[in-house]
Design a protein around this motif. Structure first.
Motif: not given
Length: 641
Positions: A546-574
């Protein structure tokens, strides 16, 4: 080791020196706890010998009368605590008394503030142990011999608690350890018989071995001549009850005794938040005494941390930290379990396969969850709030690890929500469901890097407009938690930042308006998709903004941004994936984009919109320089118009 080994002077580990200094200067207001710590260690040493002697009886050398002795010398201003437990070798002495082999040490030292009062609480939370001797002593001597070793293999450790300590060979006839404290001039009270007895009764009455002190001398008989009095060996008497606390009836144990026993088994400084003492009879027979600490240890997030209950079999100590009796997400629980059904020679490997252990684990897990449920439903809401602040994120691991108790755990979870908009996690899922709108069938949530980002997420705009409550999730385990929960009270969970948004309370008129909007913005969407094809998987119009021009959305079967950051910080393949860009066609900037004829300018604006959406999500730009360059270029052009 022979007695001709020379005296050796060694330096304390850096962390040990820091802890010693802080302890000496920060715990002076509660100095008497040193006696509790040293007697507790002596009791542990005896427990370890009991267990070791099950497989090697020769270690006892004919002496199975375990005891701790406390001896005072008022003239010399000394106090000595002796045990006939497992004892230490020269290597043990150097390892255990010269270093702090405890996980979380670095985090503990980093958290110190320099404020003596605050630091004293932290030191207590970390555990003081042997080094507490230096709170009251200018110098400490430890004379020890390991069980089974020769008398010539005794070791003398000596230190003034500053930079170094000395170790030398010193014959010792008896196994075990004697710690002599040369008391500071202002600590003479701890060489007073009555004072020391009162401390032992206060802190160590529950110790299961007798704590002995010299009995007062009996007055001479009236018919005895003083000159004929023969000096006899001093007699010792037990100061404590010497009965394992968990074997006593609950009605016989005071709250103070439960609290002191907790400090013995946990080596914590603070009182526990809650405890449960229970005896089970029937197919299985065992007693448990379980405690919920008030504060989290420094290594709580280390899933490899030492954990578990003290295990006894038929009152005989078997092992510390028997982790098989509780699941990993309850690793903060401390206490004792004493079984009549397990073998005295049980090992960790046997525990993993024993069906009786699995049955006890299930029952003990249920008991802990029931303790927490009772606390959560009580009038004392502050107590559960205090528990949640310390251990909530760990409890969130439960639904993934314990399917059998998923519903119980779900009722214990607490969240921040748009209902209160404050960071404190104090709303239950039952609270949320009770406030759901009549036609609402889903529990909505947003996951972000931190609370502020979650609270201000553009994904919430339509929910605020419609008055729909959303859970604000920012703990690092939240994305994983929601993937495991899936539903609560028949209501499914919906990540508002994942997939195409379809509100179950949308009217037919609203759905028709959205279809019309999508059709009218097809040209804009196609232009954006072409320009941003390297960065996003899709561009589509949305009504969620309603107020913003755009936003990012995760695909239905894609990994969420938070989980992606955790795995990347742990050195795991994403797995690779690109976000979806959703655009609000009604926004002024979207209209400006739609009217832009200059394709180069359109491309710059499109990338600025994408980068803004990334930043709002708490993400990082792959090319911040390009973003700044485009933004500056746009500002210059605006200034020239």
């Amino acid at each position: 080791m022979t007695a001709d080994v020379k005296k050796e002077t060694l330096g304390f580990q850096t962390e040990a020196k820091q802890l010693l200094h802080l302890m000496i200067h920060s715990l002076y207001s509660n100095r008497e706890i040193f006696l509790r710590e040293l007697i507790s260690n002596a009791s542990d040493a005896i427990d370890k010998l009991r267990f070791a002697s099950l497989s090697d009886e020769s270690l006892l050398q004919g002496d199975s009368n375990y005891e701790v002795r406390v001896e005072l010398d008022k003239d010399a201003n000394t106090l000595t605590i002796s045990d006939n437990g497992i004892g230490m070798s020269r290597e043990d002495v150097i390892e255990h008394l010269g270093t702090i082999a405890k996980s979380g040490t670095a985090a503990f030292l980093e958290s110190l503030t320099g404020d003596e009062q605050k630091d004293s609480q932290l030191i207590g939370q970390f555990g003081v142990g042997f080094y507490s001797a230096f709170i009251v002593a200018d110098r400490v001597e430890v004379h020890t011999r390991k069980a089974g070793a020769d008398a010539s293999e005794g070791v003398l450790w000596d230190s003034q608690g500053e930079a170094d300590f000395s170790v030398e060979a010193r014959d010792r006839s008896a196994r075990g350890t004697s710690i002599t404290l040369f008391l500071k001039s202002d600590c003479a009270e701890f060489s007073d018989d009555w004072r020391v007895r009162s401390i032992i009764k206060k802190y160590s009455d529950h110790i299961s071995v007798p704590v002995l002190m010299q009995a007062p001398p009996a007055p001479p008989a009236e018919d005895e001549e003083e000159s004929e009095t023969v000096q006899s060996e001093p007699e010792f008497e037990s100061v404590n009850s010497a009965t394992a606390l968990w074997t006593r009836s609950r009605s016989e144990v005071s709250n103070e005794e439960y609290q002191e026993f907790y400090k013995h088994v946990s080596h914590d400084f603070e009182d526990p938040l809650l405890w449960s003492h229970n005896k089970v009879e029937g197919k299985l027979e065992y007693t448990s005494l379980l405690y919920i600490p008030a504060k989290a240890p420094f290594d709580l997030w280390n899933r490899e941390m030492s954990r578990g209950l003290k295990l006894y079999v038929q009152r005989t100590f078997i092992m510390d930290e028997a982790e098989q009796f509780l699941p990993l997400y309850l690793r903060f629980v401390k206490g004792v379990v004493d079984s009549n059904d397990l073998s005295l020679n049980v090992s960790r490997e046997i525990l993993q396969k024993d069906p009786a252990v699995e049955s006890m684990r299930s029952a003990l897990t249920k008991r802990v969850l029931d303790m927490l449920s009772k606390m959560a439903k009580s009038d004392d809401a502050e107590k559960y709030a205090a528990f949640w602040q310390q251990f909530g994120p760990v409890l969130k691991e439960g639904p993934a690890e314990d399917m059998a108790n998923k519903e119980k755990i779900a009722k214990l979870l607490r969240f921040s929500t748009t209902h209160t908009d404050n960071e404190e996690q104090d709303q239950s899922l039952e609270d949320y469901v009770s406030r759901m709108q009549d036609s609402q069938e889903k529990i909505y949530y947003v996951v972000a890097e931190n609370f502020i980002t979650a609270k201000k997420s553009p994904h919430l705009e339509v929910f605020r407009k419609k008055g729909i409550e959303v859970l604000l999730l920012s703990d690092r385990v939240d994305d994983w938690l929601m993937n495991q929960l899936q539903e609560f009270d028949g209501k499914s969970f919906q990540d508002v930042g994942r997939g195409a948004l379809e509100l179950d309370i949308d009217s037919e008129e609203e759905k028709a308006q959205q279809e019309k909007l999508n059709k009218e913005s097809e040209a804009l969407v196609e232009r954006l998709a072409e320009v941003l094809k390297e960065d996003v998987s899709e561009v589509r119009a949305t009504a969620r903004l309603t107020d913003s021009v755009a936003c990012l959305v995760v695909g239905d079967f894609d990994m969420g941004a938070q989980m992606r950051r955790i795995m990347e910080a742990a050195g795991q393949d994403v797995p690779e994936s690109k976000p979806i860009l959703e655009v609000n066609p009604a926004h002024a900037l979207a209209k400006l984009l739609d009217q832009e004829a200059d394709e180069a300018r359109f491309a710059d604006l499109a990338h600025i919109v994408l980068d803004q959406a990334t930043l709002v999500e708490g993400g990082q730009l792959e090319d911040p320089t390009a973003f700044v360059s485009r933004l500056n270029k746009l500002l210059v052009e605006l200034g020239q118009d």
